[in-house]
Design a protein around this motif. Structure first.
Motif, mmCIF file in Angstrom:
data_model
loop_
_atom_site.group_PDB
_atom_site.id
_atom_site.type_symbol
_atom_site.label_atom_id
_atom_site.label_comp_id
_atom_site.label_asym_id
_atom_site.label_seq_id
_atom_site.Cartn_x
_atom_site.Cartn_y
_atom_site.Cartn_z
ATOM 1 N N PHE A 108 3.563 -0.891 13.688
ATOM 2 C CA PHE A 108 2.645 -0.341 12.685
ATOM 3 C C PHE A 108 1.629 0.604 13.316
ATOM 4 O O PHE A 108 1.425 1.723 12.849
ATOM 5 C CB PHE A 108 1.919 -1.479 11.956
ATOM 6 N N THR A 147 8.079 2.318 8.824
ATOM 7 C CA THR A 147 6.847 1.525 8.842
ATOM 8 C C THR A 147 6.240 1.416 7.450
ATOM 9 O O THR A 147 5.833 0.331 7.017
ATOM 10 C CB THR A 147 5.828 2.155 9.811
ATOM 11 N N THR A 151 5.844 -1.843 4.948
ATOM 12 C CA THR A 151 4.502 -2.166 4.460
ATOM 13 C C THR A 151 4.491 -2.258 2.939
ATOM 14 O O THR A 151 4.110 -3.293 2.368
ATOM 15 C CB THR A 151 3.487 -1.103 4.921
ATOM 16 N N TRP A 152 4.896 -1.193 2.282
ATOM 17 C CA TRP A 152 4.793 -1.133 0.823
ATOM 18 C C TRP A 152 5.906 -1.884 0.099
ATOM 19 O O TRP A 152 5.678 -2.439 -0.971
ATOM 20 C CB TRP A 152 4.809 0.329 0.376
ATOM 21 N N TYR A 156 4.936 -6.293 4.558
ATOM 22 C CA TYR A 156 4.489 -6.600 5.911
ATOM 23 C C TYR A 156 3.169 -5.865 6.137
ATOM 24 O O TYR A 156 3.143 -4.636 6.169
ATOM 25 C CB TYR A 156 5.496 -6.109 6.947
ATOM 26 N N TYR A 157 2.094 -6.606 6.328
ATOM 27 C CA TYR A 157 0.799 -5.973 6.571
ATOM 28 C C TYR A 157 0.236 -6.445 7.904
ATOM 29 O O TYR A 157 0.428 -7.596 8.299
ATOM 30 C CB TYR A 157 -0.187 -6.318 5.451
ATOM 31 N N PHE A 229 -5.648 -0.907 5.603
ATOM 32 C CA PHE A 229 -4.484 -1.560 4.997
ATOM 33 C C PHE A 229 -4.802 -2.983 4.564
ATOM 34 O O PHE A 229 -4.168 -3.503 3.657
ATOM 35 C CB PHE A 229 -3.297 -1.526 5.963
ATOM 36 N N GLU A 233 -4.043 -4.326 0.900
ATOM 37 C CA GLU A 233 -3.276 -5.542 0.665
ATOM 38 C C GLU A 233 -3.991 -6.454 -0.324
ATOM 39 O O GLU A 233 -3.367 -7.075 -1.184
ATOM 40 C CB GLU A 233 -3.063 -6.282 1.990
#
Length: 243
Positions: A108, A147, A151-152, A156-157, A229, A233
């Motif tokens: 990330f 990545t 994430t979106w 996965y954050y 982020f 989230e």
């Protein structure tokens, strides 16, 4: 096959030229589409696409090394895949193949802070339509897209611990990179000296203090990225498929 040759004559890259702007536009448009279609992309039917992207990255990177060998550009002191962008690509492939959250946590930051910066300000000599032009942008852009996808779409954050894991990871690699530099007379990670031309490292002090300054900047930027982020989230529900 001049587009695959060693010489950059006739293929000179110019930052913010028409071809560069096209690549930037493609990069941004697909990134937006990943975000807008994040619900649809959560289907398991996209697993084959993930594997396909991983294979494509392996193939284009092998082709790049073949290009260097054929054109007598491959050198121990500069061609071993040890730079952070090379490491990001390897992590990207591993993430696509395994979906491991630990790999994402490191990728990330190297993708958002490293690969994305390389896309906007490329250190590139070969312009369109040379092979190196396509290799450079495909590899860097795909690393960021993957990545953002994880994430979106996959939820996965990064966490605060992710920043610590990144620092531990880089410092574990550090002795190995120093050893390779010594054995090959290389300058991987700019650990032996700064780039010969003007660079941001000039503002971080003389050798070797700029190395510590750079690590401090990396920690600071990673924390900023985590905070951004983290806020996202909390305000946007997501499905977390992390493993």
């Amino acid at each position: 096959m001049e587009w695959f040759g060693r010489s950059s004559k006739g293929f000179d890259f110019e930052m913010f030229s028409g071809s560069h702007f096209v690549m930037l536009a493609i990069f941004l448009i697909i990134a937006v589409l990943i975000f807008l279609n994040r619900e649809k992309l959560r289907s398991n039917k996209w697993r084959k696409a993930e594997i396909g992207v991983a294979i494509s990255l392996i193939v284009i990177e092998i082709t790049y090394h073949m290009w260097m060998i054929v054109n007598h550009n491959w050198k121990l002191k500069s061609s071993i895949p040890l730079e952070l962008c090379n490491i990001s690509l390897i992590l990207c492939v591993l993430l696509l193949l395994t979906r491991k959250k630990l790999i994402f946590e490191i990728l990330f930051f190297t993708a958002i802070l490293g690969a994305s910066q390389a896309i906007f300000t490329p250190a590139l000599n070969y312009g369109f339509p040379h092979f190196r032009f396509f290799h450079f942008f495909y590899a860097h852009i795909m690393v960021v897209w993957v990545t953002l996808y994880f994430t979106w779409v996959k939820g996965y954050y990064p966490t605060f611990l992710s920043v610590l894991k990144l620092i531990v990871f880089l410092n574990i690699l550090l002795p190995g990179v120093l050893l390779v530099n010594k054995l090959t007379n290389g300058n991987y990670w700019f650990l032996r000296h700064k780039p010969e031309g003007p660079s941001l490292l000039d503002a971080l002090g003389p050798y070797p203090w700029y190395i510590f300054s750079l690590e401090g900047v990396l920690v600071g930027l990673s924390l900023i990225a985590w905070l951004i982020f983290r806020k996202w989230e909390k305000t946007h529900p997501h499905v977390n498929h992390s493993m």
